[in-house]
Design a protein around this motif. Structure first.
Motif, PDB file in Angstrom:
ATOM      1  N   GLN A   1       0.814  -1.212   0.000  1.00  0.00           N
ATOM      2  CA  GLN A   1       0.000   0.000   0.000  1.00  0.00           C
ATOM      3  C   GLN A   1       0.852   1.269   0.000  1.00  0.00           C
ATOM      4  O   GLN A   1       0.536   2.250  -0.666  1.00  0.00           O
ATOM      5  N   LYS A   2       1.962   1.246   0.749  1.00  0.00           N
ATOM      6  CA  LYS A   2       2.814   2.435   0.824  1.00  0.00           C
ATOM      7  C   LYS A   2       3.723   2.573  -0.391  1.00  0.00           C
ATOM      8  O   LYS A   2       4.430   3.566  -0.518  1.00  0.00           O
ATOM      9  N   SER A   3       3.710   1.584  -1.260  1.00  0.00           N
ATOM     10  CA  SER A   3       4.500   1.655  -2.489  1.00  0.00           C
ATOM     11  C   SER A   3       3.658   2.072  -3.689  1.00  0.00           C
ATOM     12  O   SER A   3       4.165   2.128  -4.807  1.00  0.00           O
ATOM     13  N   ILE A   4       2.390   2.369  -3.479  1.00  0.00           N
ATOM     14  CA  ILE A   4       1.509   2.836  -4.548  1.00  0.00           C
ATOM     15  C   ILE A   4       1.512   4.359  -4.557  1.00  0.00           C
ATOM     16  O   ILE A   4       1.360   4.994  -3.508  1.00  0.00           O
ATOM     17  N   ARG A   5       1.712   4.958  -5.716  1.00  0.00           N
ATOM     18  CA  ARG A   5       1.804   6.407  -5.851  1.00  0.00           C
ATOM     19  C   ARG A   5       0.728   6.944  -6.790  1.00  0.00           C
ATOM     20  O   ARG A   5       0.420   6.328  -7.813  1.00  0.00           O
ATOM     21  N   ARG A   6       0.183   8.086  -6.456  1.00  0.00           N
ATOM     22  CA  ARG A   6      -0.767   8.797  -7.328  1.00  0.00           C
ATOM     23  C   ARG A   6       0.018   9.727  -8.238  1.00  0.00           C
ATOM     24  O   ARG A   6       0.808  10.543  -7.766  1.00  0.00           O
ATOM     25  N   VAL A   7      -0.144   9.583  -9.524  1.00  0.00           N
ATOM     26  CA  VAL A   7       0.474  10.469 -10.502  1.00  0.00           C
ATOM     27  C   VAL A   7      -0.639  11.063 -11.369  1.00  0.00           C
ATOM     28  O   VAL A   7      -1.814  10.701 -11.225  1.00  0.00           O
ATOM     29  N   LYS A   8      -0.269  11.942 -12.268  1.00  0.00           N
ATOM     30  CA  LYS A   8      -1.266  12.651 -13.064  1.00  0.00           C
ATOM     31  C   LYS A   8      -2.152  11.692 -13.842  1.00  0.00           C
ATOM     32  O   LYS A   8      -3.367  11.894 -13.956  1.00  0.00           O
ATOM     33  N   GLU A   9      -1.543  10.622 -14.370  1.00  0.00           N
ATOM     34  CA  GLU A   9      -2.296   9.710 -15.231  1.00  0.00           C
ATOM     35  C   GLU A   9      -3.050   8.639 -14.456  1.00  0.00           C
ATOM     36  O   GLU A   9      -3.819   7.875 -15.041  1.00  0.00           O
ATOM     37  N   GLY A  10      -2.797   8.515 -13.157  1.00  0.00           N
ATOM     38  CA  GLY A  10      -3.473   7.483 -12.373  1.00  0.00           C
ATOM     39  C   GLY A  10      -2.610   7.001 -11.227  1.00  0.00           C
ATOM     40  O   GLY A  10      -2.090   7.794 -10.447  1.00  0.00           O
ATOM     41  N   TRP A  11      -2.450   5.688 -11.128  1.00  0.00           N
ATOM     42  CA  TRP A  11      -1.695   5.088 -10.030  1.00  0.00           C
ATOM     43  C   TRP A  11      -0.581   4.204 -10.573  1.00  0.00           C
ATOM     44  O   TRP A  11      -0.759   3.495 -11.572  1.00  0.00           O
TER      45      TRP A  11
END
Length: 255
Positions: free
Chosen positions: A159-169
């Motif tokens: 869970q802590k290795s998932i990042r939100r970026v402009k295009e999604g995740w």
């Protein structure tokens, strides 16, 4: 924990530091994870211990694309200690991949390490995770789509290795780069493990699918000044058995 950064050899490293007046304790994460993996443990050990967790090269908020080899991993930890002006030897906690780095650090820089905790990783490593990570690359429009690719067993740990970026995740590491790192840590490390002499605690997760507990027991038995402990947990013992792991760590470090 507060996040900081430093430059080492042209690579910008990120790390978390609990701060305070406690004794410094360096923590090295496993593959797929990062420094934030230790935030809860830092709280459990405060204020006696000041936990400092490094995002190793290619993971978390540290630069990606740098060369991957054991000498570089060890040099990165030494550079972290130098950046923080920590000259006295410190205890080092290493989970999985981080454990391999920890016992290589203790062997090559005994003046830097006063004790080590090796969490659920052995010394004869021949991993091939390509089949697991084949569908993890890229950016997913929905977080749930990425979690589905990770699968129900691994998604909770990442869970802590998932990042939100402009295009999604996306993930905070490149799966292709991780496979390079995995190859850099594969091999027979018995001689390295036996070269250091500081106190060592080898911790096994009873439900781990990664390590054979008999190998971890043998590590403690064959190396002087070492002990073995097993907790009811999977591979990420510090997450699955948080309270028991923190208690075990405090007892060992105090002794």
């Amino acid at each position: 924990m507060r996040r900081h950064s430093f430059d080492h050899g042209g690579v910008v490293f990120s790390f978390l530091d609990a701060g305070g007046a406690g004794k410094p304790l360096v923590a090295l994460h496993g593959h797929w994870m990062g420094a934030s993996d230790f935030e809860e443990l830092a709280a459990d050990l405060s204020p006696d211990w000041r936990l400092i967790a490094l995002d190793q090269r290619g993971f978390g908020e540290t630069d990606h694309g740098a060369p991957h080899n054991m000498a570089s991993y060890v040099g990165d930890v030494v550079a972290l200690l130098e950046h923080l002006s920590i000259t006295d030897p410190v205890p080092v906690l290493g989970h999985s991949f981080g454990g391999v780095v920890a016992y290589h650090l203790a062997a090559s820089h005994p003046e830097r390490v006063c004790a080590m905790v090796i969490e659920d990783i052995g010394v004869k490593i021949a991993d091939d995770s390509a089949p697991y990570v084949a569908g993890w690359s890229g950016t997913f429009r929905l977080r749930e789509a990425l979690e589905e690719q990770l699968g129900p067993r691994l998604a909770p740990y990442l869970q802590k290795s998932i990042r939100r970026v402009k295009e999604g995740w996306t993930l905070s590491f490149d799966p292709a780069e991780f496979l390079i790192s995995e190859q850099a840590t594969n091999g027979d490390h018995w001689l390295i493990w036996l070269q250091s002499h500081c106190p060592a605690l080898v911790v096994s997760g009873s439900e781990s699918r990664i390590c054979d507990p008999t190998e971890l027991q043998a590590m403690a038995a064959r190396r002087p000044n070492s002990e073995f402990a097993q907790l009811t947990a999977g591979h990420s013992v510090h997450l699955d058995a948080r309270a028991d792991f923190a208690h075990l760590l405090r007892r060992f470090l105090t002794a």
